[in-house]
Design a protein around this motif. Structure first.
Motif, short mmCIF file in Angstrom:
data_model
loop_
_atom_site.label_atom_id
_atom_site.label_comp_id
_atom_site.label_asym_id
_atom_site.label_seq_id
_atom_site.Cartn_x
_atom_site.Cartn_y
_atom_site.Cartn_z
N GLN A 29 0.83 -1.21 0.00
CA GLN A 29 0.00 0.00 0.00
C GLN A 29 0.87 1.27 0.00
O GLN A 29 0.41 2.33 -0.39
CB GLN A 29 -0.94 0.01 1.20
CG GLN A 29 -2.03 -1.06 1.15
CD GLN A 29 -3.20 -0.74 2.07
OE1 GLN A 29 -3.63 0.41 2.16
NE2 GLN A 29 -3.72 -1.75 2.75
N GLN A 30 2.11 1.13 0.47
CA GLN A 30 3.03 2.28 0.48
C GLN A 30 3.93 2.30 -0.76
O GLN A 30 4.88 3.07 -0.82
CB GLN A 30 3.85 2.27 1.77
CG GLN A 30 2.96 2.52 2.99
CD GLN A 30 3.69 2.47 4.32
OE1 GLN A 30 4.73 1.83 4.44
NE2 GLN A 30 3.17 3.18 5.32
N GLY A 31 3.63 1.40 -1.72
CA GLY A 31 4.30 1.50 -3.01
C GLY A 31 5.42 0.51 -3.27
O GLY A 31 6.06 0.57 -4.33
N LEU A 32 5.68 -0.40 -2.36
CA LEU A 32 6.73 -1.40 -2.58
C LEU A 32 6.16 -2.68 -3.16
O LEU A 32 4.96 -2.94 -3.07
CB LEU A 32 7.43 -1.71 -1.25
CG LEU A 32 8.14 -0.53 -0.56
CD1 LEU A 32 8.77 -0.99 0.74
CD2 LEU A 32 9.19 0.07 -1.47
N GLU A 33 7.03 -3.50 -3.77
CA GLU A 33 6.61 -4.82 -4.24
C GLU A 33 7.11 -5.85 -3.24
O GLU A 33 8.31 -6.08 -3.13
CB GLU A 33 7.22 -5.11 -5.62
CG GLU A 33 6.58 -4.29 -6.73
CD GLU A 33 7.31 -4.54 -8.04
OE1 GLU A 33 7.55 -5.71 -8.39
OE2 GLU A 33 7.65 -3.55 -8.71
N THR A 34 6.19 -6.46 -2.52
CA THR A 34 6.57 -7.39 -1.45
C THR A 34 5.88 -8.74 -1.64
O THR A 34 4.88 -8.85 -2.36
CB THR A 34 6.16 -6.85 -0.06
OG1 THR A 34 4.74 -6.80 -0.01
CG2 THR A 34 6.74 -5.47 0.19
N GLN A 35 6.43 -9.74 -0.96
CA GLN A 35 5.80 -11.05 -0.91
C GLN A 35 5.97 -11.59 0.50
O GLN A 35 7.09 -11.68 1.01
CB GLN A 35 6.47 -12.03 -1.90
CG GLN A 35 5.85 -13.43 -1.84
CD GLN A 35 6.69 -14.48 -2.56
OE1 GLN A 35 7.91 -14.35 -2.67
NE2 GLN A 35 6.03 -15.53 -3.04
N ALA A 36 4.86 -11.95 1.16
CA ALA A 36 4.93 -12.57 2.48
C ALA A 36 5.26 -14.03 2.32
O ALA A 36 4.63 -14.74 1.53
CB ALA A 36 3.60 -12.40 3.21
N VAL A 37 6.26 -14.50 3.05
CA VAL A 37 6.65 -15.91 3.02
C VAL A 37 6.91 -16.36 4.46
O VAL A 37 6.87 -15.55 5.39
CB VAL A 37 7.90 -16.14 2.13
CG1 VAL A 37 7.59 -15.87 0.67
CG2 VAL A 37 9.07 -15.28 2.61
N ALA A 38 7.15 -17.66 4.64
CA ALA A 38 7.37 -18.19 5.98
C ALA A 38 8.48 -19.23 5.95
O ALA A 38 8.71 -19.88 4.93
CB ALA A 38 6.09 -18.81 6.53
N GLN A 39 9.13 -19.39 7.09
CA GLN A 39 10.21 -20.37 7.21
C GLN A 39 9.68 -21.72 7.72
O GLN A 39 10.31 -22.37 8.54
CB GLN A 39 11.28 -19.88 8.17
CG GLN A 39 12.01 -18.61 7.73
CD GLN A 39 13.21 -18.35 8.62
OE1 GLN A 39 14.15 -19.13 8.64
NE2 GLN A 39 13.16 -17.26 9.37
N GLY A 40 8.50 -22.09 7.24
CA GLY A 40 7.97 -23.38 7.68
C GLY A 40 6.45 -23.39 7.58
O GLY A 40 5.82 -22.36 7.31
N LYS A 41 5.87 -24.59 7.79
CA LYS A 41 4.43 -24.78 7.71
C LYS A 41 3.74 -24.11 8.90
O LYS A 41 4.32 -24.01 9.98
CB LYS A 41 4.09 -26.28 7.75
CG LYS A 41 4.34 -26.98 6.43
CD LYS A 41 3.71 -28.37 6.44
CE LYS A 41 4.36 -29.28 7.46
NZ LYS A 41 3.85 -30.68 7.37
N PRO A 42 2.49 -23.67 8.73
CA PRO A 42 1.74 -23.13 9.87
C PRO A 42 1.53 -24.20 10.94
O PRO A 42 1.31 -25.37 10.61
CB PRO A 42 0.41 -22.69 9.26
CG PRO A 42 0.36 -23.27 7.89
CD PRO A 42 1.74 -23.62 7.47
#
Ligand SMILES: [Mn+2]
Ligand SMILES: [Mn+2]
Ligand SMILES: [Mn+2]
Ligand SMILES: [Mn+2]
Lengths: 196, 196
Positions: A29-42
């Motif tokens: 929303q502030q103009g960056l290109e991001t991707q949320a990722v995780a270091q493992g399964k939920p």
């Protein structure tokens, strides 16, 4: 491919997953290109929250795949991706003690509050941005998880104020009922695998 | 005695003195008891700014005298007070690379901007608080000093936006004239002592 991967600590908990989603959305929303990722399964608790809000689990990484990264819910290298030293940390959102060293100026937003989810709620507010309902649901869940539904000694007045407001945005009508069910899902042995 | 001393790095420069003053005032307005102090005498440039705005130099310390402290314009122990390990860091406002370690969660506001003075300007703004004119004058001076009047490669758009606004609050009418005179005061050999 997004320019900045956003991730929490190893052995992800609900606050780590929620704040990765929240920070990634806030920065988009502030103009960056991001991707949320995780270091493992939920874990089972996080999976309960994801299912409740109709979300899929974050893509799993063991190494950062972008030149720049954002750390949430951790700042220590031991809790981060294996190649942290090879990438540039654009920013950090955290509520833990610090042990962080790097070579370039960066954004850090740290507060001694109950959850990073709480910190992100106020970051949206200060920036005048709208929190998508599902993101608000995950942030409420991260806050509930880290503060044990506002019962843990780490709970602050700021957390107490944020939780009902996040729940309202998320459309959670019975907050205590949701919170207890989510916490229970995390302790329900029947959902655990042999490894655990 | 104030509960929280606020100070910048050893060999204080104008941004360190200005941001100690700014952070101390901001936190007082937010309900804390603070005292701005410095790890040494003002240099000639900072003295020019203090004189211009009718301010006296900050009290000099070599050790923190309060159980809690706020660090501005630095985060590395080597640049801080000798007894840093014996006190609790309540918060940090900084724009440098990081090498910080502690034992308790804390407030950190770090941004890769031209000066900590710039960061504090936006902290006042976000909190909806009024910047006293003399504090605004010092913050403008800290920003001018670190960015060489917006000419240094570390200057960001945020700094370019903040400086005229701070100058207006401070009542500086000829911003370029003031900035050049202040920078010149810092390089004027005639004001230096033999030691320097
Ligand atoms: Mn966590
Ligand atoms: Mn957390
Ligand atoms: Mn400095
Ligand atoms: Mn500085």
């Amino acid at each position: 491919m997004a320019k900045i991967q956003v991730f929490g600590h190893k052995n992800p908990d609900t606050d780590t997953v929620a704040s990765a989603m929240g920070a990634a959305d806030l920065l988009v929303q502030q103009g960056l290109e991001t991707q949320a990722v995780a270091q493992g399964k939920p874990n089972a608790e996080t999976q309960f929250a994801l299912d409740y809000f109709g979300l899929t689990a974050l893509p799993i990484i063991d190494k950062a795949q972008t030149a720049e990264v954002v750390l949430v819910d951790h700042n220590e290298a031991a809790q981060s991706v294996d190649n942290l030293a090879d990438v540039q940390v654009y920013g950090i959102y955290d509520h833990h003690k610090f042990a962080f060293e790097n070579a370039t100026p960066l954004y850090i937003t740290a507060k001694p509050w109950g959850s990073v989810s709480t910190i992100l709620y106020y970051e949206y507010l200060q920036a005048g941005l709208t929190i998508p309902a599902k993101v608000a649901g995950m942030l409420a869940s991260g806050l509930i998880s880290d503060t044990l539904l506002l019962k843990s000694p780490t709970t602050t007045d700021v957390d107490r104020k944020a939780l009902p407001e996040l729940a309202k945005i998320a459309g959670i009508e019975d907050l205590d009922g949701y919170g207890l069910a989510m916490l229970k899902a995390g302790t329900d042995l029947s959902t655990r695998t042999d490894e655990e």
